[in-house]
Design an enzyme around this catalytic site. Structure first.
Site, PDB file in Angstrom:
ATOM      1  N   GLU A   1      27.609 -39.370 -23.765  1.00  0.00           N
ATOM      2  CA  GLU A   1      27.568 -39.178 -22.318  1.00  0.00           C
ATOM      3  C   GLU A   1      28.968 -38.843 -21.790  1.00  0.00           C
ATOM      4  O   GLU A   1      29.965 -39.027 -22.502  1.00  0.00           O
ATOM      5  CB  GLU A   1      27.051 -40.464 -21.657  1.00  0.00           C
TER       6      GLU A   1
ATOM      7  N   HIS B   1      25.993 -33.837 -21.519  1.00  0.00           N
ATOM      8  CA  HIS B   1      26.087 -34.645 -22.740  1.00  0.00           C
ATOM      9  C   HIS B   1      25.774 -33.817 -23.984  1.00  0.00           C
ATOM     10  O   HIS B   1      25.074 -32.812 -23.928  1.00  0.00           O
ATOM     11  CB  HIS B   1      25.256 -35.937 -22.649  1.00  0.00           C
TER      12      HIS B   1
HETATM   13  P1  PGA Z   1      16.164 -31.091 -23.890  1.00  0.00           P
HETATM   14  O1  PGA Z   1      17.333 -32.129 -24.207  1.00  0.00           O
HETATM   15  O2  PGA Z   1      16.148 -30.109 -25.024  1.00  0.00           O
HETATM   16  O3  PGA Z   1      14.917 -31.925 -23.855  1.00  0.00           O
HETATM   17  O4  PGA Z   1      16.492 -30.436 -22.589  1.00  0.00           O
HETATM   18  C1  PGA Z   1      18.615 -31.683 -24.489  1.00  0.00           C
HETATM   19  C2  PGA Z   1      19.606 -32.809 -24.383  1.00  0.00           C
HETATM   20  O5  PGA Z   1      19.397 -33.733 -23.562  1.00  0.00           O
HETATM   21  O6  PGA Z   1      20.626 -32.780 -25.086  1.00  0.00           O
END
Ligand code: PGA
Length: 245
Positions: free
Chosen positions: A142, A137
């Site tokens: 999504e 995503h």
């Molecule tokens: P994260 O999230 O930096 O916490 O891994 C990234 C995302 O879900 O786009």
């Protein structure tokens, strides 16, 4: 697309901060696009250090965030509004009037339309920082989200809700969120994609080397003219380098 892989976390953070720092100057008059999540926290801390040392000038800079949970407001610690204010706006000395985060508490449809207008009124986004979900995503777009989507309400995937559970003491992650659309994100002048850790390796390989396809929303970045990807070696683990795109 330029892809760099770092064995050392500090080197990755420094490279990201150098690029954002330069981009803020290069795209003066445009907003800085903020991703929330764990990945860019070191980057924001480094930018904050530069700002308080007087090396980074943030006068006149505005911040625009990518997404927010539906039903959460700035007083909720798990909200992205709270994150942007504490992790980015405060260290960069940016007043709250210059910070745009989607309002998870208002009328969602109206808020999505108003947010698009606000980005335009603030001159658009210069450099947009993005992460990637383990499912590919981009922001909260999504898998399956059309590439021409604008800011909209989404039902979060089970994978995303599982990945983000640690931010919620109760373990109850909201089911819905508001997010900039893929077409909205693609209007940024430059996009900086950051990823760390083996849990991102498959998504990174699909995003950077598969044909662009809504089943991996981040693969749209291959269609943007100015993308920089900074990875640690674990996130690059499923890539065959060098990437020539
Ligand atoms: P994260 O999230 O930096 O916490 O891994 C990234 C995302 O879900 O786009």
């Amino acid at each position: 697309m330029k892809v760099d892989v770092f064995a050392n976390d500090d080197a990755l953070t420094t490279a990201a901060a150098d690029l954002v720092h330069l981009s803020i100057t290069e795209f003066a008059g445009r907003a800085l696009g903020i991703a929330t999540g764990a990945t860019p926290l070191g980057l924001y801390a480094e930018l904050g250090r530069r700002a308080s040392a007087g090396a980074l000038d943030t006068a006149g800079l505005s911040l625009v965030a990518l997404d927010e949970y539906l039903g959460l407001g700035p007083s909720d610690e798990a909200s992205f509004a709270a994150y942007v204010h504490s992790q980015v706006a405060a260290p960069l000395a940016i007043a709250s009037e210059r910070v745009a985060v989607l309002d998870g508490m208002g009328d969602a449809q109206q808020e999505c339309a108003a947010f698009e207008r606000r980005i335009r009124a603030w001159g658009g986004v210069g450099v947009q920082i993005v992460g990637i979900g383990s499912n590919g995503h981009l922001a909260f777009n999504e898998p399956g989200t059309p590439f021409d989507s604008r800011t909209h309400v989404v039902r979060l995937s089970e994978q995303t809700r599982l990945d983000n559970r640690s931010s919620f003491a109760s373990g109850a992650v909201p089911q819905f969120a508001l997010t900039q659309g893929i077409a909205t994100i693609m209007e940024a002048r430059r996009i900086l994609l950051l990823a760390r850790g083996a849990s991102k390796a498959e998504a990174i390989a699909r995003a950077l080397t598969g044909a662009p396809d809504p089943s991996c929303p981040a693969s749209v970045l291959q269609l943007h003219p100015d993308v920089v990807v900074l990875l640690d070696s674990a996130a690059a683990g499923a890539l065959e380098l060098p990437i020539s795109a």
